[in-house]
Design an enzyme around this catalytic site. Structure first.
Site: not given
Length: 188
Positions: A5-6, A10, A85
Protein backbone atom coordinates in the site's frame (compact mmCIF):
# COMPACT_ATOMS: atom_id res chain seq x y z
CA UNK A 1 0.67 -13.32 -1.13
CA UNK A 2 1.84 -10.01 0.32
CA UNK A 3 0.16 -6.71 -0.41
CA UNK A 4 1.76 -3.30 -0.79
CA UNK A 5 0.00 0.00 0.00
CA UNK A 6 1.35 3.43 -0.96
CA UNK A 7 0.82 6.34 1.41
CA UNK A 8 1.21 9.93 0.24
CA UNK A 9 -0.65 11.74 3.06
CA UNK A 10 -1.07 10.78 6.71
CA UNK A 11 -0.10 7.17 5.96
CA UNK A 12 3.48 8.43 5.64
CA UNK A 13 3.70 9.19 9.37
CA UNK A 14 0.87 7.10 10.82
CA UNK A 15 0.16 3.76 9.19
CA UNK A 16 -2.21 2.49 11.89
CA UNK A 17 -1.81 -1.16 10.87
CA UNK A 18 0.82 -3.87 11.15
CA UNK A 19 3.32 -4.01 8.33
CA UNK A 20 6.48 -5.95 7.62
CA UNK A 21 8.42 -3.31 5.75
CA UNK A 22 8.24 0.41 4.94
CA UNK A 23 9.98 1.63 1.80
CA UNK A 24 10.39 5.29 0.85
CA UNK A 25 9.88 6.07 -2.81
CA UNK A 26 7.53 7.56 -5.36
CA UNK A 27 4.93 6.98 -8.02
CA UNK A 28 5.19 8.59 -11.44
CA UNK A 29 2.79 10.83 -13.37
CA UNK A 30 0.80 11.99 -10.32
CA UNK A 31 1.01 14.97 -8.02
CA UNK A 32 -0.23 15.47 -4.48
CA UNK A 33 -2.89 18.20 -4.10
CA UNK A 34 -5.07 19.44 -1.22
CA UNK A 35 -8.30 19.00 -3.17
CA UNK A 36 -10.17 16.44 -1.04
CA UNK A 37 -12.63 17.59 1.59
CA UNK A 38 -12.42 15.92 4.99
CA UNK A 39 -15.70 15.81 6.88
CA UNK A 40 -14.75 12.89 9.11
CA UNK A 41 -11.14 13.48 10.28
CA UNK A 42 -9.86 17.04 9.79
CA UNK A 43 -13.14 18.85 9.37
CA UNK A 44 -16.90 18.45 9.72
CA UNK A 45 -19.79 18.28 7.24
CA UNK A 46 -20.52 21.94 8.10
CA UNK A 47 -16.89 23.03 7.66
CA UNK A 48 -14.77 20.50 5.78
CA UNK A 49 -11.04 20.40 6.13
CA UNK A 50 -8.74 19.69 3.21
CA UNK A 51 -6.57 16.61 2.78
CA UNK A 52 -4.44 15.40 -0.07
CA UNK A 53 -5.39 13.33 -3.06
CA UNK A 54 -3.60 12.58 -6.29
CA UNK A 55 -4.22 14.03 -9.69
CA UNK A 56 -2.66 12.85 -12.93
CA UNK A 57 0.32 14.99 -13.90
CA UNK A 58 2.52 13.70 -16.68
CA UNK A 59 6.22 13.86 -15.85
CA UNK A 60 5.71 14.58 -12.15
CA UNK A 61 6.38 12.30 -9.19
CA UNK A 62 4.74 11.94 -5.80
CA UNK A 63 6.97 10.79 -2.95
CA UNK A 64 5.69 8.81 0.01
CA UNK A 65 6.03 5.40 1.62
CA UNK A 66 4.98 1.92 0.55
CA UNK A 67 4.03 -0.61 3.22
CA UNK A 68 4.42 -4.36 2.82
CA UNK A 69 1.55 -6.16 4.55
CA UNK A 70 1.77 -9.90 5.12
CA UNK A 71 -1.09 -12.23 4.25
CA UNK A 72 -1.81 -12.68 7.98
CA UNK A 73 -2.26 -8.93 8.53
CA UNK A 74 -4.07 -8.03 5.28
CA UNK A 75 -7.65 -8.46 6.45
CA UNK A 76 -7.22 -6.27 9.53
CA UNK A 77 -5.14 -3.70 7.60
CA UNK A 78 -7.76 -3.48 4.84
CA UNK A 79 -10.59 -3.11 7.36
CA UNK A 80 -8.66 -0.25 8.98
CA UNK A 81 -7.88 1.40 5.62
CA UNK A 82 -11.44 1.08 4.30
CA UNK A 83 -12.71 3.01 7.35
CA UNK A 84 -9.86 5.51 7.40
CA UNK A 85 -9.92 6.18 3.66
CA UNK A 86 -13.69 5.87 3.20
CA UNK A 87 -13.98 9.29 1.57
CA UNK A 88 -11.52 8.18 -1.13
CA UNK A 89 -13.65 6.57 -3.82
CA UNK A 90 -11.02 4.98 -6.02
CA UNK A 91 -8.18 2.48 -5.70
CA UNK A 92 -5.38 2.26 -8.23
CA UNK A 93 -2.58 -0.27 -8.55
CA UNK A 94 0.57 1.53 -9.61
CA UNK A 95 4.29 1.10 -10.14
CA UNK A 96 6.46 2.27 -7.26
CA UNK A 97 10.03 3.51 -7.67
CA UNK A 98 12.82 4.07 -5.17
CA UNK A 99 15.53 5.55 -7.40
CA UNK A 100 14.96 8.83 -9.27
CA UNK A 101 16.76 7.58 -12.40
CA UNK A 102 15.13 4.12 -12.45
CA UNK A 103 13.17 3.08 -15.51
CA UNK A 104 12.05 -0.21 -13.96
CA UNK A 105 9.82 -0.04 -10.87
CA UNK A 106 10.99 -1.43 -7.54
CA UNK A 107 7.43 -2.75 -7.06
CA UNK A 108 4.40 -3.14 -9.29
CA UNK A 109 0.74 -3.31 -8.32
CA UNK A 110 1.06 -1.13 -5.21
CA UNK A 111 -2.42 -0.16 -4.01
CA UNK A 112 -3.17 3.52 -3.53
CA UNK A 113 -6.36 5.29 -2.44
CA UNK A 114 -7.37 8.26 -4.60
CA UNK A 115 -10.20 10.75 -4.19
CA UNK A 116 -11.51 11.29 -7.69
CA UNK A 117 -12.89 14.62 -8.95
CA UNK A 118 -16.16 12.85 -9.91
CA UNK A 119 -18.75 14.62 -7.72
CA UNK A 120 -21.28 11.81 -8.29
CA UNK A 121 -18.93 9.26 -6.73
CA UNK A 122 -17.05 11.59 -4.38
CA UNK A 123 -19.29 14.19 -2.74
CA UNK A 124 -16.39 15.53 -0.66
CA UNK A 125 -14.16 16.53 -3.56
CA UNK A 126 -13.46 20.26 -3.21
CA UNK A 127 -11.13 20.72 -6.16
CA UNK A 128 -8.60 23.40 -6.96
CA UNK A 129 -8.51 26.81 -5.30
CA UNK A 130 -5.86 29.45 -4.73
CA UNK A 131 -3.15 28.72 -2.16
CA UNK A 132 -4.61 31.57 -0.08
CA UNK A 133 -8.14 30.12 -0.08
CA UNK A 134 -6.96 26.58 0.68
CA UNK A 135 -4.77 27.92 3.50
CA UNK A 136 -7.65 29.91 5.04
CA UNK A 137 -9.81 26.78 5.04
CA UNK A 138 -7.02 24.71 6.63
CA UNK A 139 -6.46 27.33 9.34
CA UNK A 140 -10.15 27.26 10.34
CA UNK A 141 -11.06 23.57 9.96
CA UNK A 142 -10.88 20.98 12.70
CA UNK A 143 -12.44 17.60 13.16
CA UNK A 144 -12.36 14.45 15.31
CA UNK A 145 -8.73 13.75 14.34
CA UNK A 146 -7.62 17.29 15.21
CA UNK A 147 -6.99 20.62 13.52
CA UNK A 148 -6.55 20.57 9.75
CA UNK A 149 -3.35 22.61 10.08
CA UNK A 150 -1.83 19.80 12.19
CA UNK A 151 -2.35 17.41 9.25
CA UNK A 152 -0.62 19.85 6.89
CA UNK A 153 2.33 20.46 9.23
CA UNK A 154 2.77 16.73 9.93
CA UNK A 155 2.75 16.03 6.20
CA UNK A 156 5.33 18.75 5.60
CA UNK A 157 7.54 17.32 8.37
CA UNK A 158 7.13 13.71 7.19
CA UNK A 159 8.10 14.64 3.62
CA UNK A 160 11.15 16.57 4.82
CA UNK A 161 12.15 13.56 6.96
CA UNK A 162 12.16 11.33 3.88
CA UNK A 163 14.20 13.97 2.05
CA UNK A 164 11.55 15.41 -0.22
CA UNK A 165 10.38 19.00 -0.60
CA UNK A 166 6.89 19.14 -2.11
CA UNK A 167 6.32 22.68 -3.44
CA UNK A 168 2.52 22.53 -3.05
CA UNK A 169 2.82 21.37 0.58
CA UNK A 170 5.59 23.86 1.43
CA UNK A 171 3.77 26.81 -0.17
CA UNK A 172 0.58 25.89 1.65
CA UNK A 173 2.33 25.40 5.02
CA UNK A 174 4.07 28.76 4.68
CA UNK A 175 0.78 30.49 3.81
CA UNK A 176 -0.94 28.87 6.81
CA UNK A 177 1.91 30.06 9.07
CA UNK A 178 1.59 33.56 7.61
CA UNK A 179 -2.16 33.66 8.30
CA UNK A 180 -1.72 32.35 11.85
CA UNK A 181 1.06 34.86 12.54
CA UNK A 182 -1.00 37.72 11.10
CA UNK A 183 -3.99 36.77 13.26
CA UNK A 184 -1.81 36.56 16.37
CA UNK A 185 -0.44 40.02 15.68
CA UNK A 186 -3.87 41.56 15.15
CA UNK A 187 -5.13 39.91 18.35
CA UNK A 188 -2.56 41.81 20.45
Amino acid sequence: MVMWVFGYGSLIWKAGFNFDERVVGFIKDYRRVFYQGSTDHRGTPEFPGRTVTLEPAEGEVCWGAAYKISKEDQEIALEHLEVREKQYDKKAYLDFFTEPTATTPALSGVMVYIASPDKKRNVNYLGPASIEDIAKQIVEAKGPSGPNREYLFKLEEALLQIGYKDKHVLDLANEVRRIISERELTAL
